[in-house]
Write a protein that holds these residues in place. Structure first.
Motif, PDB file in Angstrom:
ATOM      1  N   SER A  42       0.829  -1.202   0.000  1.00  0.00           N
ATOM      2  CA  SER A  42       0.000   0.000   0.000  1.00  0.00           C
ATOM      3  C   SER A  42       0.865   1.255   0.000  1.00  0.00           C
ATOM      4  N   PRO A  43       0.274   2.425  -0.276  1.00  0.00           N
ATOM      5  CA  PRO A  43       1.043   3.681  -0.193  1.00  0.00           C
ATOM      6  C   PRO A  43       1.697   3.875   1.179  1.00  0.00           C
ATOM      7  N   ALA A  44       1.001   3.481   2.230  1.00  0.00           N
ATOM      8  CA  ALA A  44       1.591   3.610   3.568  1.00  0.00           C
ATOM      9  C   ALA A  44       2.833   2.725   3.698  1.00  0.00           C
ATOM     10  N   ALA A  45       2.757   1.500   3.158  1.00  0.00           N
ATOM     11  CA  ALA A  45       3.919   0.605   3.204  1.00  0.00           C
ATOM     12  C   ALA A  45       5.061   1.162   2.368  1.00  0.00           C
ATOM     13  N   ALA A  46       4.743   1.732   1.203  1.00  0.00           N
ATOM     14  CA  ALA A  46       5.780   2.315   0.356  1.00  0.00           C
ATOM     15  C   ALA A  46       6.441   3.503   1.042  1.00  0.00           C
ATOM     16  N   ALA A  47       5.656   4.321   1.736  1.00  0.00           N
ATOM     17  CA  ALA A  47       6.216   5.464   2.447  1.00  0.00           C
ATOM     18  C   ALA A  47       7.118   5.004   3.593  1.00  0.00           C
ATOM     19  N   ALA A  48       6.675   3.972   4.316  1.00  0.00           N
ATOM     20  CA  ALA A  48       7.494   3.434   5.408  1.00  0.00           C
ATOM     21  C   ALA A  48       8.786   2.838   4.872  1.00  0.00           C
ATOM     22  N   ALA A  49       8.721   2.148   3.724  1.00  0.00           N
ATOM     23  CA  ALA A  49       9.918   1.557   3.125  1.00  0.00           C
ATOM     24  C   ALA A  49      10.900   2.639   2.690  1.00  0.00           C
ATOM     25  N   ALA A  50      10.387   3.708   2.082  1.00  0.00           N
ATOM     26  CA  ALA A  50      11.256   4.811   1.658  1.00  0.00           C
ATOM     27  C   ALA A  50      11.919   5.466   2.854  1.00  0.00           C
ATOM     28  N   ALA A  51      11.162   5.620   3.947  1.00  0.00           N
ATOM     29  CA  ALA A  51      11.739   6.212   5.157  1.00  0.00           C
ATOM     30  C   ALA A  51      12.815   5.313   5.747  1.00  0.00           C
ATOM     31  N   LEU A  52      12.604   3.990   5.669  1.00  0.00           N
ATOM     32  CA  LEU A  52      13.588   3.045   6.182  1.00  0.00           C
ATOM     33  C   LEU A  52      14.881   3.119   5.380  1.00  0.00           C
ATOM     34  N   VAL A  53      14.761   3.149   4.056  1.00  0.00           N
ATOM     35  CA  VAL A  53      15.950   3.259   3.211  1.00  0.00           C
ATOM     36  C   VAL A  53      16.709   4.537   3.541  1.00  0.00           C
ATOM     37  N   GLN A  54      15.981   5.645   3.689  1.00  0.00           N
ATOM     38  CA  GLN A  54      16.630   6.918   4.004  1.00  0.00           C
ATOM     39  C   GLN A  54      17.322   6.859   5.358  1.00  0.00           C
ATOM     40  N   GLU A  55      16.660   6.248   6.346  1.00  0.00           N
ATOM     41  CA  GLU A  55      17.255   6.147   7.680  1.00  0.00           C
ATOM     42  C   GLU A  55      18.541   5.328   7.648  1.00  0.00           C
ATOM     43  N   ILE A  56      18.526   4.204   6.918  1.00  0.00           N
ATOM     44  CA  ILE A  56      19.728   3.366   6.843  1.00  0.00           C
ATOM     45  C   ILE A  56      20.850   4.102   6.139  1.00  0.00           C
ATOM     46  N   ARG A  57      20.516   4.817   5.069  1.00  0.00           N
ATOM     47  CA  ARG A  57      21.544   5.510   4.278  1.00  0.00           C
ATOM     48  C   ARG A  57      22.125   6.730   4.995  1.00  0.00           C
ATOM     49  N   THR A  58      21.355   7.343   5.883  1.00  0.00           N
ATOM     50  CA  THR A  58      21.828   8.583   6.525  1.00  0.00           C
ATOM     51  C   THR A  58      22.146   8.378   8.005  1.00  0.00           C
ATOM     52  N   SER A  59      21.125   8.080   8.797  1.00  0.00           N
ATOM     53  CA  SER A  59      21.330   7.978  10.240  1.00  0.00           C
ATOM     54  C   SER A  59      22.283   6.855  10.626  1.00  0.00           C
ATOM     55  N   HIS A  60      22.326   5.789   9.822  1.00  0.00           N
ATOM     56  CA  HIS A  60      23.153   4.627  10.173  1.00  0.00           C
ATOM     57  C   HIS A  60      24.228   4.348   9.126  1.00  0.00           C
ATOM     58  N   ALA A  61      24.614   5.406   8.414  1.00  0.00           N
ATOM     59  CA  ALA A  61      25.637   5.246   7.380  1.00  0.00           C
ATOM     60  C   ALA A  61      26.954   4.743   7.964  1.00  0.00           C
ATOM     61  N   GLY A  62      27.220   5.033   9.225  1.00  0.00           N
ATOM     62  CA  GLY A  62      28.468   4.605   9.845  1.00  0.00           C
ATOM     63  C   GLY A  62      28.409   3.249  10.510  1.00  0.00           C
ATOM     64  N   SER A  63      27.242   2.633  10.537  1.00  0.00           N
ATOM     65  CA  SER A  63      27.103   1.321  11.170  1.00  0.00           C
ATOM     66  C   SER A  63      27.502   0.235  10.180  1.00  0.00           C
ATOM     67  N   LYS A  64      28.362  -0.669  10.617  1.00  0.00           N
ATOM     68  CA  LYS A  64      28.799  -1.741   9.716  1.00  0.00           C
ATOM     69  C   LYS A  64      27.672  -2.716   9.418  1.00  0.00           C
ATOM     70  N   VAL A  65      26.809  -2.977  10.419  1.00  0.00           N
ATOM     71  CA  VAL A  65      25.720  -3.937  10.238  1.00  0.00           C
ATOM     72  C   VAL A  65      24.410  -3.299  10.684  1.00  0.00           C
ATOM     73  N   VAL A  66      23.428  -3.324   9.815  1.00  0.00           N
ATOM     74  CA  VAL A  66      22.058  -2.965  10.181  1.00  0.00           C
ATOM     75  C   VAL A  66      21.251  -4.251  10.201  1.00  0.00           C
ATOM     76  N   ARG A  67      20.634  -4.533  11.340  1.00  0.00           N
ATOM     77  CA  ARG A  67      19.866  -5.769  11.499  1.00  0.00           C
ATOM     78  C   ARG A  67      18.403  -5.415  11.732  1.00  0.00           C
ATOM     79  N   LEU A  68      17.524  -5.981  10.923  1.00  0.00           N
ATOM     80  CA  LEU A  68      16.107  -5.632  10.954  1.00  0.00           C
ATOM     81  C   LEU A  68      15.265  -6.745  11.550  1.00  0.00           C
ATOM     82  N   ALA A  69      14.230  -6.349  12.291  1.00  0.00           N
ATOM     83  CA  ALA A  69      13.279  -7.325  12.798  1.00  0.00           C
ATOM     84  C   ALA A  69      12.361  -7.815  11.693  1.00  0.00           C
ATOM     85  N   ALA A  70      12.114  -6.989  10.689  1.00  0.00           N
ATOM     86  CA  ALA A  70      11.263  -7.370   9.559  1.00  0.00           C
ATOM     87  C   ALA A  70      11.632  -6.512   8.362  1.00  0.00           C
TER      88      ALA A  70
END
Length: 625
Positions: free
Chosen positions: A526-554
């Motif tokens: 859904s659009p809500a899922a797509a928006a959440a996915a885009a926010a997740l990608v942005q968060e990983i690329r910016t807020s956690h750019a320095g983390s060697k491993v990002v581990r997701l629950a889902a």
């Protein structure tokens, strides 16, 4: 044992009332560790048997099953050494590198298998055994071996520098050269252990060989049952002599030179025959009956076989299949793990992914030696595998101490595919996210309800000691690693974070995120899922750019990540062929293919599979093509 290789120790996860929306939910769950628990909140699926029950804290703060001794980080071989002309094999060269009691280890590689030889040599040096020689099958690999300080000699083969491929004409020719090599080594006067490059040595075999002074020939075997049980580390019993010998690992004393000469002649006389079948038939032929070279009372499992021209019979033994293991007895039946010990040798037979499958199996088992950059340089993505207990054990039954159930309670073919496809769907989505964030995906351990073979079977490889389910299912059983080409550019094995070769700087730089919020899971596009996915990608690329491993629950569905139909279609086309096949069911009326292909997009309706078959409804197991 119920400890699992490479799986971090599960931690209890605190359930709490959700407050503050999806962002707050994500922040509160960053410390959540892996739990392979079904969505229905059932029992935890146990891990596979493992060589040790001990849990250890590795540098970087990760709790893991105790890694085996051979997994220890090793000094790198030197590089850039002066490369003189590669010498030929001579008695002088062989004796120079043999031990004081005349023992030597030899292997041979072309340039395509250089990394196998380097891995083997690193293991030998780490165990304190420098008594080896590597045959260079072409000039290119000869120079490469010499530049790394490897003891080498030149073999004039004229074969391809590429992968020979099992059963190909080049593979048959390789058998001729192997027989020649074993003969040349026997003629030098050394007692030589000749191994294929993909038959890694993990413990020093010399003490085992020294304890069998009466043995003229020792061979590994494709037998899939330990004839004397798991409490016995001695040679296999008489019944193992009826199974196929595997000459990927053979010990031949110089006293057996007459036998090797006859074997080599037979290989040249019938170049289309399989060298190891001829090896066994020549041993069994024996010529006229003779007398044993030594009484068998002290070594009752040695059998008198080939008769020399002097009337002496060679004493032959079959090495224990648990400790001189095949790809099935170690990785599927897990014999050495059940024995709580480490094998002397593991040969990557009984696998389904070519050379890439062999490498990945050895990486899963923490046996392969990659360069430091493999473990440290990229950034990684991992995810918690949703593994419902009811999918793993759909027919009930109480699992034993090793997590397996009685054979009568194994999954059906349909249940097996439901289990594997549930995991492949998550893997597919994680691949899309890894590619969107520029990270390398760390696979989870995979679980299979049924074994795989290359003939019809009832759940396990015919004649094997495998137990079901396979709680550490080799990735090559379900993923077409050979089709991927260079999987190391996109994937890491499930045991990666618990491998001592992975630096503490990687294990100590893990951030845990919730990923897809609970109400947007389950294939939501859904659009809500797509928006959440885009926010997740942005968060990983910016807020956690320095983390060697990002581990997701889902992980979000790939269709929520790839918002245009063109992007989704391109992704489907690229990855439709990544699923391997399961073999084999019995075809109707005994005709047609018995294999069934896995489908990474089995849950997508409609979709087109790797064979251009259009699925307009629910996926069902379909044989062929």
């Amino acid at each position: 044992s119920s400890s699992g290789a490479g799986m971090p120790k599960p931690e209890a996860h605190r359930a709490g009332k959700q407050r503050g929306g999806r962002g707050a939910w994500r922040r509160r769950h960053r410390g959540m560790a892996a739990k392979e628990v079904g969505a229905e909140g059932g029992s935890v699926v146990p891990n596979a048997s493992w060589w040790s029950d001990e849990q250890v804290m590795l540098p970087g703060g990760l709790m893991c099953p105790k890694p085996p001794p051979y997994a220890a980080a090793k000094p790198q071989l030197p590089t850039g050494l002066a490369s003189a002309e590669t010498p030929r094999l001579t008695a002088e060269l062989a004796k120079k590198h043999a031990s004081k009691d005349n023992l030597l280890i030899a292997t041979y590689v072309n340039f395509n298998r250089l990394d196998f030889a380097l891995t083997l040599v690193m293991h030998l040096l780490a165990m304190g055994n420098p008594h080896y020689l590597v045959g260079a099958m072409d000039d290119q690999v000869g120079h490469a071996l010499a530049s790394r300080g490897v003891n080498t000699f030149f073999m004039s083969t004229g074969l391809t520098t590429r992968d020979t491929g099992w059963g190909t004409p080049a593979f048959r020719q390789l058998g001729l050269h192997k027989a020649n090599l074993v003969l040349e080594l026997a003629r030098t006067g050394v007692d030589c252990l000749t191994v294929d490059a993909d038959a890694l040595l993990l413990r020093d075999p010399f003490p085992y060989l020294r304890a069998l002074p009466d043995a003229d020939v020792l061979t590994s075997s494709d037998y899939l049952v330990a004839t004397n049980g798991y409490a016995d580390e001695g040679l296999e019993g008489r019944s193992a002599f009826g199974a196929a010998f595997n000459i990927g690992y053979i010990f031949v004393r110089a006293t057996a030179v007459e036998f090797v000469k006859r074997w080599s002649k037979a290989c040249h006389r019938d170049p289309n025959a399989w060298d190891q079948n001829l090896f066994k038939s020549i041993l069994h032929s024996g010529g006229r009956r003779g007398r044993s070279s030594a009484p068998t009372a002290g070594n009752p499992r040695l059998q008198p076989m080939f008769t020399t021209s002097e009337g002496r019979q060679l004493m032959v033994g079959v090495l224990p299949v648990s400790l001189f293991a095949s790809g099935h007895t170690h990785f599927v039946s897990r014999m050495a793990h059940l024995m709580h010990t480490t094998p002397y040798m593991v040969h990557t037979t009984f696998q389904y992914g070519g050379a890439q499958g062999k490498r990945h199996r050895l990486r899963e088992g923490m046996m392969w030696e990659d360069g430091p950059e493999y473990y440290a340089k990229p950034q990684f993505l991992a995810y918690e595998l949703d593994l419902p207990y009811s999918l793993v054990y759909p027919n009930g039954g109480k699992p034993g101490s090793d997590g397996t159930v009685p054979f009568g309670q194994r999954t059906t073919v349909e249940q097996h595919f439901a289990l594997v496809h549930h995991q492949l769907r998550q893997l597919r989505n994680a691949l899309a996210l890894a590619q969107a964030t520029g990270r390398v995906l760390i696979l989870p351990r995979l679980v299979c309800g049924l074994d795989r073979a290359w003939m019809p079977h009832s759940g396990i490889f015919p004649g094997s000691a495998a137990r079901l389910p396979l709680l550490d299912c080799p990735a090559d059983h379900v993923i077409d690693l050979e089709r991927i080409g260079r999987p190391e550019e996109l994937l890491r094995e499930h045991s990666f974070l618990c491998n001592p070769r992975t630096p503490a700087s990687v294990r100590g730089s893990v951030v845990r995120l919730a990923g897809t919020p609970p109400d947007l899971r389950g294939g939501d596009t859904s659009p809500a899922a797509a928006a959440a996915a885009a926010a997740l990608v942005q968060e990983i690329r910016t807020s956690h750019a320095g983390s060697k491993v990002v581990r997701l629950a889902a992980v979000p569905d790939y269709r929520a990540l790839l918002t245009t139909s063109r992007e989704a279609l391109d992704f489907e086309r690229r990855h439709a062929s990544w699923g391997s096949l399961w073999c084999c069911n019995r075809p109707p009326n005994g005709r047609g293919p018995g294999h069934i292909w896995y489908d990474l997009f089995a849950d997508v309706v409609p979709h087109t599979d790797r064979h251009n078959r259009r699925w307009e409804g629910p996926w069902v197991p379909k044989m062929g093509p």
